[in-house]
Motif scaffolding. Sequence first.
Motif, short mmCIF file in Angstrom:
data_model
loop_
_atom_site.label_atom_id
_atom_site.label_comp_id
_atom_site.label_asym_id
_atom_site.label_seq_id
_atom_site.Cartn_x
_atom_site.Cartn_y
_atom_site.Cartn_z
N ARG A 48 -7.38 40.94 156.21
CA ARG A 48 -7.27 41.35 154.81
C ARG A 48 -8.07 40.38 153.96
O ARG A 48 -7.83 39.18 153.96
N ASP A 50 -8.69 39.47 150.42
CA ASP A 50 -8.39 39.53 148.99
C ASP A 50 -9.25 38.51 148.25
O ASP A 50 -10.08 37.81 148.84
N GLY A 51 -9.06 38.44 146.95
CA GLY A 51 -9.87 37.55 146.14
C GLY A 51 -9.72 36.09 146.52
O GLY A 51 -10.70 35.33 146.54
N HIS A 52 -8.50 35.67 146.85
CA HIS A 52 -8.26 34.27 147.23
C HIS A 52 -9.01 33.94 148.52
O HIS A 52 -9.66 32.88 148.61
N THR A 53 -8.92 34.81 149.51
CA THR A 53 -9.59 34.56 150.78
C THR A 53 -11.10 34.57 150.62
O THR A 53 -11.82 33.75 151.21
#
Length: 202
Positions: A48, A50-53
């Motif tokens: 997944r 997401d923006g953080h990753t």
Amino acid sequence: MALRARLRQLPELLADRDYAQFLVAQLVGMMGRTGLAFCIVYAGQTMRLDGHTLGLLSFAFLGADTIANVVWGSLGDRRGFRLVLLLALALWAAGYAAMLAAAGRGGFVLAFALLGAASSGYMLAAQTLVLEFGSSEDIPMRLGVSATVETSVAAIGPLIGGALAGFTGLRPIIAFSLAAMVAAAMLVWLRVGEPRVDRAPA
């Protein structure tokens, strides 16, 4: 000198065996760089994203690129940029291997850090080595030939890779890029001499 006259000098330029083999290694290495464009897409298919990753992976790549520049520069000054190029290609292959083996965030962070460090080393060494081969009068021609090789493959490679990815998926593209980096490293190791040794006074 007119462009046509310069082009007539190309065979003479390629008569320098080390520079000619460096060009071949550069060509193969740029083929291996094709996989870099698909790594973030592959990471998104595997976990997944997401923006953080995405920010973490970008930080790993750019942070390693920035920090490694200092290390590569110091190593090149002391030991020569042929060694930097060789290590950068090997590190790039290791980054692709880590990418293929990654199953979660930690593995991909490691892979992107390796790729970032390798990318800075390759760019620094490839640009500097061109200046060290042959005579100083031929530097503009060598720069032009090397830039043409790099930009041609850099433009065509992702287009071919993108077309093939629709049929094979991304793993074979990254695996091919890994193999190309290993081949480029072997070419540098076995066929390209250290230009500083060749130009050293007797």
